[in-house]
Design an enzyme around this catalytic site. Structure first.
Site, PDB file in Angstrom:
ATOM      1  N   TYR A   1       3.273   4.579  12.119  1.00 10.31           N
ATOM      2  CA  TYR A   1       3.628   3.174  12.393  1.00 10.31           C
ATOM      3  C   TYR A   1       4.618   2.610  11.372  1.00 10.31           C
ATOM      4  O   TYR A   1       5.127   1.510  11.541  1.00 10.31           O
ATOM      5  CB  TYR A   1       2.349   2.312  12.371  1.00 10.31           C
ATOM      6  CG  TYR A   1       1.497   2.545  11.134  1.00 10.31           C
ATOM      7  CD1 TYR A   1       1.746   1.847   9.956  1.00 10.31           C
ATOM      8  CD2 TYR A   1       0.479   3.503  11.136  1.00 10.31           C
ATOM      9  CE1 TYR A   1       1.007   2.083   8.811  1.00 10.31           C
ATOM     10  CE2 TYR A   1      -0.271   3.739  10.001  1.00 10.31           C
ATOM     11  CZ  TYR A   1      -0.012   3.031   8.838  1.00 10.31           C
ATOM     12  OH  TYR A   1      -0.735   3.272   7.702  1.00 10.31           O
TER      13      TYR A   1
ATOM     14  N   HIS B   1      -3.480   4.134   5.390  1.00  7.46           N
ATOM     15  CA  HIS B   1      -4.656   3.252   5.455  1.00  7.46           C
ATOM     16  C   HIS B   1      -5.853   3.968   4.855  1.00  7.46           C
ATOM     17  O   HIS B   1      -6.601   3.405   4.070  1.00  7.46           O
ATOM     18  CB  HIS B   1      -4.949   2.844   6.903  1.00  7.46           C
ATOM     19  CG  HIS B   1      -6.274   2.179   7.040  1.00  7.46           C
ATOM     20  ND1 HIS B   1      -6.514   0.922   6.549  1.00  7.46           N
ATOM     21  CD2 HIS B   1      -7.459   2.616   7.548  1.00  7.46           C
ATOM     22  CE1 HIS B   1      -7.794   0.602   6.763  1.00  7.46           C
ATOM     23  NE2 HIS B   1      -8.369   1.616   7.367  1.00  7.46           N
TER      24      HIS B   1
ATOM     25  N   ARG C   1       0.878  -1.169   0.000  1.00  6.90           N
ATOM     26  CA  ARG C   1       0.000   0.000   0.000  1.00  6.90           C
ATOM     27  C   ARG C   1       0.911   1.213   0.000  1.00  6.90           C
ATOM     28  O   ARG C   1       1.680   1.419   0.936  1.00  6.90           O
ATOM     29  CB  ARG C   1      -0.919  -0.118   1.210  1.00  6.90           C
ATOM     30  CG  ARG C   1      -1.328   1.111   1.902  1.00  6.90           C
ATOM     31  CD  ARG C   1      -2.603   0.895   2.689  1.00  6.90           C
ATOM     32  NE  ARG C   1      -2.467   0.434   4.069  1.00  6.90           N
ATOM     33  CZ  ARG C   1      -1.858   1.094   5.035  1.00  6.90           C
ATOM     34  NH1 ARG C   1      -1.237   2.226   4.803  1.00  6.90           N
ATOM     35  NH2 ARG C   1      -1.838   0.605   6.262  1.00  6.90           N
TER      36      ARG C   1
HETATM   37  C1  LIG Z   1     -15.809  -6.339  11.075  1.00  8.19           C
HETATM   38  C2  LIG Z   1     -14.930  -5.104  11.082  1.00  8.19           C
HETATM   39  N1  LIG Z   1     -14.031  -4.930  12.075  1.00  8.19           N
HETATM   40  C3  LIG Z   1     -13.237  -3.827  12.082  1.00  8.19           C
HETATM   41  C4  LIG Z   1     -13.348  -2.883  11.093  1.00  8.19           C
HETATM   42  C5  LIG Z   1     -12.429  -1.646  11.100  1.00  8.19           C
HETATM   43  N2  LIG Z   1     -11.402  -1.780  10.045  1.00  8.19           N
HETATM   44  C6  LIG Z   1     -11.501  -1.127   8.888  1.00  8.19           C
HETATM   45  S1  LIG Z   1     -10.221  -1.455   7.855  1.00  8.19           S
HETATM   46  C7  LIG Z   1      -9.510  -2.496   8.981  1.00  8.19           C
HETATM   47  C8  LIG Z   1      -8.207  -3.175   8.683  1.00  8.19           C
HETATM   48  C9  LIG Z   1      -8.307  -4.099   7.534  1.00  8.19           C
HETATM   49  O1  LIG Z   1      -7.034  -4.617   7.236  1.00  8.19           O
HETATM   50  P1  LIG Z   1      -6.832  -5.571   6.022  1.00  8.19           P
HETATM   51  O2  LIG Z   1      -7.904  -6.611   6.017  1.00  8.19           O
HETATM   52  O3  LIG Z   1      -5.435  -6.041   6.048  1.00  8.19           O
HETATM   53  O4  LIG Z   1      -7.110  -4.656   4.750  1.00  8.19           O
HETATM   54  P2  LIG Z   1      -6.318  -3.350   4.252  1.00  8.19           P
HETATM   55  O5  LIG Z   1      -6.904  -2.171   4.970  1.00  8.19           O
HETATM   56  O6  LIG Z   1      -4.884  -3.545   4.545  1.00  8.19           O
HETATM   57  O7  LIG Z   1      -6.612  -3.275   2.800  1.00  8.19           O
HETATM   58  C10 LIG Z   1     -10.282  -2.572  10.133  1.00  8.19           C
HETATM   59  C11 LIG Z   1      -9.924  -3.377  11.319  1.00  8.19           C
HETATM   60  C12 LIG Z   1     -14.310  -3.087  10.085  1.00  8.19           C
HETATM   61  N3  LIG Z   1     -14.466  -2.228   9.075  1.00  8.19           N
HETATM   62  N4  LIG Z   1     -15.070  -4.217  10.069  1.00  8.19           N
END
Ligand SMILES: Cc1ncc(C[n+]2csc(CCOP(=O)(O)OP(=O)(O)O)c2C)c(N)n1
Length: 329
Positions: free
Chosen positions: A262, A254, A250
């Site tokens: 971080y 985020h 990425r």
């Molecule tokens: C069920 C749920 N738990 C927590 C969140 C908050 N949240 C949004 S993005 C994220 C991290 C996701 O990480 P990853 O799956 O690695 O995807 P990336 O953002 O790296 O594309 C979280 C915990 C959410 N949207 N849905």
């Protein structure tokens, strides 16, 4: 197709990565319009959170090059590259993100909830939410007796969510044509994978569900294309689901506005130095593609995005009364 990527797929992958990157390039300034001098996420033409996928384009194009409109794709809160690669209507997608009436869902969904029934595409801001529906779509295909497949994209963080394990288990028990694609960008928001994941390789988790698991190194569209082609062909033959883990990166935060404290020092610079799109262009040139052909397809890709943003900006907002339609609770 399986095996080495053919020339037309490679040109399409290049053009589609450019389209996706340009889409994000136009989102960036638009997102900050109206949000200064004091950052207020609710303001401007693009209110709410915004998750960009710069750097992750090889995952989307390498998989979607093998898909047809009748195949289903579910994506995540970081969906633009996948939506574009699946062939979601660009004008309606841009209009949806700008909250306009001519958007995919009349402006109700916004950037994390793009839905295009024309090409069986959906995404959700709820982590791992797309996996169950993808298994359902794959089961439907099996019951219909056709060879359509369903692909669920997820982040490596989502592979620690219960829904991931439930979906893989059922997909294997029912032997449905589902492909689970983990885009491993090393972070779930600010949490690094090594701090929250018990295994080094998420692909190894496939063994727990009696399905093949493949790790694709290098954020390389051709490598993804080859492995995804094999998994998708296997699913179309009725041989069941597969899990793909793709090493990617990425290049942005985020979400837009992330201070990225971080990240180890110099990480973004290092990642940008190995940006997969210029690297892919260099490989295509080395393999004999003409620079003029690459330039022309890139220019066409950018022009399509420019037109979509012009369409979206000029489009009308929904009538406020519309807020009361399609509401079920
Ligand atoms: C069920 C749920 N738990 C927590 C969140 C908050 N949240 C949004 S993005 C994220 C991290 C996701 O990480 P990853 O799956 O690695 O995807 P990336 O953002 O790296 O594309 C979280 C915990 C959410 N949207 N849905």
């Amino acid at each position: 197709m399986t095996g080495a990527s053919n020339a037309s797929d490679r040109l399409w992958m290049y053009a589609t990565m450019i389209k996706s990157r340009h889409f994000e390039a136009l989102i960036k300034p638009a997102y900050f319009e109206g949000k200064s001098p004091v950052f207020n996420m609710a303001k401007g033409p693009l209110p709410g959170e915004m998750h960009l996928s710069d750097g992750q384009e090889p995952c989307a194009v390498g998989v979607c090059a093998h898909l047809r409109p009748g195949d289903t794709v579910t994506a995540t809160h970081r969906p633009h590259h996948v939506a574009i690669a699946k062939g979601v209507d660009l004008d309606a997608m841009a209009a949806e993100i700008f909250g306009k009436a001519s958007g995919l869902s009349g402006g109700r969904g916004g950037h994390m909830h793009l839905f295009d029934a024309r090409v069986n595409f959906a995404c959700s801001g709820i982590i791992a939410q797309g996996l169950g529906p993808a298994v359902g779509a794959a089961l439907a295909s099996k019951l219909r007796g056709d060879d359509a497949v369903a692909v669920a994209f997820l982040g490596e963080g989502a592979a620690n969510q219960g829904a991931f394990h439930e979906a893989l288990n059922l997909a294997s028990v029912w032997k449905v044509p589902a492909i689970f694609v983990i885009e491993d960008n090393a972070y779930g928001i600010s949490v690094s994978k090594r701090d929250c994941t018990a295994v080094e390789r998420n692909a190894d988790r496939a063994a727990a569900y009696a399905m093949p698991g493949h790790f694709v190194a290098g954020n390389d569209a051709d490598a993804v294309h080859t492995i995804a082609g094999e998994a998708i062909a296997r699913a179309r033959r009725g041989e069941g689901p597969s899990l793909l883990e793709i090493e990617t990166c990425r290049l942005e935060g985020h979400f837009m506005g992330d201070a990225e404290g971080y990240r180890p020092e110099g990480e973004v610079e290092r990642l940008k130095a190995s940006d997969p799109i210029p690297a892919y262009r260099a490989r295509l040139l080395a393999d004999g593609f003409e620079a003029a052909d690459l330039d022309r397809t890139a220019a066409e890709a950018r022009a399509a995005v420019d037109a979509a943003f012009a369409f979206a900006r000029a489009a009308a907002y929904p009538d406020p009364e519309e807020a009361f339609t399609h509401v079920f609770a």
